[in-house]
Design an enzyme around this catalytic site. Structure first.
Site, mmCIF file in Angstrom:
data_model
loop_
_atom_site.group_PDB
_atom_site.id
_atom_site.type_symbol
_atom_site.label_atom_id
_atom_site.label_comp_id
_atom_site.label_asym_id
_atom_site.label_seq_id
_atom_site.Cartn_x
_atom_site.Cartn_y
_atom_site.Cartn_z
ATOM 1 N N HIS A 1 14.499 11.153 -11.181
ATOM 2 C CA HIS A 1 13.794 10.900 -12.655
ATOM 3 C C HIS A 1 12.580 10.203 -12.674
ATOM 4 O O HIS A 1 11.700 10.212 -14.184
ATOM 5 C CB HIS A 1 14.901 9.738 -13.325
ATOM 6 N N GLN B 1 19.279 9.156 -21.872
ATOM 7 C CA GLN B 1 19.028 9.135 -21.583
ATOM 8 C C GLN B 1 16.977 9.219 -21.211
ATOM 9 O O GLN B 1 16.713 10.383 -21.537
ATOM 10 C CB GLN B 1 19.240 9.462 -20.164
ATOM 11 N N HIS C 1 22.702 11.165 -5.806
ATOM 12 C CA HIS C 1 23.340 12.667 -6.745
ATOM 13 C C HIS C 1 24.175 13.071 -5.246
ATOM 14 O O HIS C 1 24.690 13.949 -5.061
ATOM 15 C CB HIS C 1 22.403 13.533 -6.704
ATOM 16 N N TYR D 1 18.903 20.058 -7.333
ATOM 17 C CA TYR D 1 17.701 18.825 -7.483
ATOM 18 C C TYR D 1 16.255 19.260 -6.979
ATOM 19 O O TYR D 1 15.192 18.281 -7.594
ATOM 20 C CB TYR D 1 18.012 17.386 -7.124
ATOM 21 N N GLN D 2 15.700 20.064 -6.173
ATOM 22 C CA GLN D 2 14.562 20.080 -5.337
ATOM 23 C C GLN D 2 14.138 21.186 -7.023
ATOM 24 O O GLN D 2 13.187 20.852 -6.927
ATOM 25 C CB GLN D 2 15.161 21.260 -4.072
#
Length: 727
Positions: free
Chosen positions: A196, A140, A407, A252-253
């Site tokens: 991303h 990815q 997410h 994700y932070q």
């Protein structure tokens, strides 16, 4: 105090020690003043340990020989992991050269990058690629961005010491084409407002600074068309709330923090006039503090797609804590670094390790906090209520946030609770085994969608066995809860929010409080969830708890010969039904043991309600799910309902010494009284004392409310009050 040095001064400083270096090859990410600080920091234990760790890593890579395999494996496979090892070795080699000046690190970096120059131009989409934009080195593009982010920093440190012909090959066949692929070659990803894209713009932007390519820098900062509608600056403005909360949640932070803070440092080094660390009232530095506060016991609150073993001891936080300390001088960051036990080989890491060596560390303030969500802080909130201090303090987390994009989970007004160093009322997190090849190559498993994201997998209301917004992220993203009030002091810790739109015609309001009393061992959690529906509906309220059941207060019908499944879709297909019962007001209790502490959950069953004792893991032929216990309160055919519960930590069990203390609850009664504008929840304690919580959905502090309890009126002003009675 952080010092800025102009690019011209950096050039002069480096040329003074390396006369042969051309101005366009002088390192731009770390100047000579920073390098000098790094060299001096080797006398500090934490920095010295990191220096030794990096030397060992690079030496192991040198001894193994240059290995740059043609990509073929997904996450966890050999080629995937080897390319990860390579970018780490390149990064470390650059730092070691900056500190030691030993050309062996230049030669190592040159040889590895020349090996990449041989294969990279011929690479197409990764053979194990996933999604619409597979990477080149990895499956990815996100991992390709990781590679460039680290490798370009290492290259910056050694670039001036390389021969011009080698630099040209490396830049023309590796760094420039990789930057093009991640930017112009992946426009949809690059222009996203998403983690991303953060990694992509940070990697491309730093490459632009190192290669003196203003075009790359501007695209990274402002988006591909340089209009400012995308790019790094837009991401800073859109992805963090004014309180420094990141839209996708704590996990994700943590992940996004490194490209945000790392690229910001590069911007500050090269374009200090932008004031990047002052942008939006210093939101990036706020985000570091907020990220740390989004933890318990060093691990992040596992909200949304989150792996539960991720915490402060991660590369992203090693870097962020060092950068934040170097720019703020906040000595609380030093205690976080001590807990991490790591430094970073940067000027910021040098400053941090020097502060620790000088004994400047102070405890980081883990506090109650109400974090607004969304760019302007008005799209819901994440509320943290803490009681006590130290590693065994209590923390109640109310998830009243926006969806969190792809997410995010469908769990409006859910909650988790920590006590005694453990997660007691839990969030499942994500169904994923990162980088374990046998588990679908380490990607999110199918059960992440079929279970972990679904509402039944969380501690919140489910209507008609369907998830919030029918698990449709496009419907969910624009709609957020309405925070009503938040308050936290030693006497009262409370939060309330209302949700409209998760189900057509259904509104639900949840108020949660963390209250102590002299007759109780510790503060208790009081939970009031009120539901109003425009049609009769089946209402389920799950409680995902951790521990072993000690006692059930109501009679059960247990499934000992067969094990039914709770439903057929929306996560219900993954729930085993172990027992059911019809609790009454006087016996609706469940007591479990977790570690050395007992927990009793007492609830008020409504007329006709059923209690279901269940466990996750049904319809899971590949054993992708954890088996975890659940209590579900079910009410059928209801248009209005009030779910009332209290969770009481109590007592102690010591198996080694063979004793039990206070294994029974000290709460003997739970009642709920409702008025036209408010509610009162009453706990009766073993000594006859009463603890009353009065609440209203009206947040106005000047408004008076009245509710009759046991035939007498109780009045209070404002959205909440505590009304205790002695025996």
């Amino acid at each position: 105090m952080h010092q800025r040095h102009s690019f011209a001064l950096a050039v002069l400083a480096v040329m003074a020690v390396a006369p042969a270096a051309r101005a366009d090859t002088v390192p731009v990410l770390v100047d000579e003043v920073g390098r000098s600080a790094m060299r001096d920091a080797r006398q500090n234990p934490l920095f010295a340990a990191e220096f030794a760790r990096a030397m060992a890593n690079v030496e192991a890579a040198r001894q193994a020989g240059i290995q740059v395999p043609v990509p073929k494996d997904p996450g966890g496979g050999y080629t995937h992991e080897q390319h990860k090892r390579n970018f780490r070795a390149l990064y470390d080699a650059g730092a070691l050269y900056a500190i030691t000046g030993d050309k062996v690190y230049v030669d190592f970096s040159r040889d590895m990058l020349l090996a990449y120059a041989k294969i990279y131009p011929g690479l197409g989409p990764h053979p194990a690629g996933r999604g619409e934009i597979p990477g080149r080195l990895f499956w990815q593009t996100l991992n390709d961005s990781n590679w460039l982010f680290y490798a370009i920093q290492g290259y910056d440190a050694v670039r001036a010491a390389m021969a011009e012909k080698d630099r040209k090959i490396i830049e023309d066949k590796v760094f420039r084409p990789m930057a093009r692929f991640l930017s112009d070659g992946s426009p949809r990803n690059f222009n996203l407002i998403h983690n991303h894209a953060t990694w992509a713009v940070a990697a491309v932007g730093m490459t632009g600074y190192v290669l003196r390519d203003r075009n790359l820098v501007d695209k990274a900062l402002l988006g591909l068309d340089k209009s400012g509608t995308a790019g790094f600056l837009k991401q800073v403005d859109q992805l963090f709330s004014p309180d420094g909360y990141y839209e996708e949640g704590p996990y994700y932070q943590r992940y996004a923090l490194l490209p945000f803070i790392g690229f910001a440092r590069a911007i500050d080094q090269n374009e200090p006039q932008r004031g990047i660390f002052q942008r939006r009232d210093g939101v990036l530095l706020k985000a570091v503090r907020t990220t740390i506060n989004l933890t318990y016991g060093g691990l992040f609150f596992p909200l949304n797609d989150a792996l539960k073993d991720k915490g402060l001891a991660t590369e992203e936080l090693y870097q962020a804590v060092a950068i934040a300390y170097a720019r703020t001088g906040d000595t609380g960051f030093l205690s976080v670094a001590q807990g991490q036990g790591r430094a970073v080989l940067t000027p910021d890491g040098a400053a941090l390790s020097a502060g620790i060596a000088a004994g400047k560390s102070t405890p980081f303030a883990f506090t109650s906090q109400n974090l607004g969500d969304g760019p302007d802080g008005t799209h819901g909130s994440l509320s943290i209520l803490r009681a006590g201090t130290g590693p065994k303090h209590q923390a109640l987390v109310a998830k009243n946030t926006a969806q969190g994009m792809g997410h995010g989970h469908f769990d409006k007004l859910s909650w988790i609770f920590y006590d005694n160093g453990a997660e007691v009322v839990a969030d499942y997190g994500a169904a994923r085994f990162l980088n374990i090849e046998s588990k679908a190559g380490g990607i999110y498993l199918p059960e992440n969608k079929s279970w972990a994201k679904q509402t039944i997998a969380h501690n919140t209301l489910v209507v008609d066995e369907a998830s919030h917004f029918d698990a449709d992220v496009k419907r969910a993203q624009p709609v957020a809860p309405t925070p009503l009030f938040f308050h936290a002091d030693d006497d009262m810790r409370i939060v309330s929010a209302r949700m409209d739109g998760a189900y057509p015609g259904v509104t639900f309001t949840r108020t949660m409080a963390l209250l102590g009393h002299a007759e109780l061992d510790r503060p208790v959690v009081i939970d009031l969830l009120k539901v109003a529906s425009d049609r009769p509906a089946k209402l389920d309220l799950p409680l995902h708890y951790r521990g072993h059941i000690m006692d059930v207060g109501f009679p059960l019908s247990s499934n000992t010969d067969t094990r039914p499944v709770l439903g057929t879709a929306s996560g219900y297909q993954h729930v085993w039904v172990d027992a059911t019962g019809k609790p009454e007001a006087g016996n609706a209790t469940l007591t479990w043991l977790l570690g050395d502490r007992f927990y009793t959950y007492r609830f008020l069953p409504q007329a006709g309600a059923t209690a279901i004792l269940a466990e996750s893991g049904a319809n899971d032929p590949k054993f992708n799910l954890r088996r975890e216990p659940i209590l579900v309160q079910r009410l059928e055919g209801a248009k209005a309902a009030s779910f009332v519960g209290v969770l009481e930590p109590h007592g102690e069990y010591n198996g080694a010494a063979e004793f039990t203390l206070r294994g029974r609850t000290r709460i003997t009664g739970l009642t709920h009284a409702e008025g036209t504008t408010g509610d009162i929840v009453t706990l009766t304690l073993t000594n006859g004392a009463r603890l009353r919580l009065a609440v209203s959905a009206d947040p106005a502090r000047e408004t008076w409310h009245e509710v009759n309890v046991d035939g007498r009126p109780i009045r209070w002003q404002g959205p909440f009050a505590r009304v205790d009675e002695k025996p």
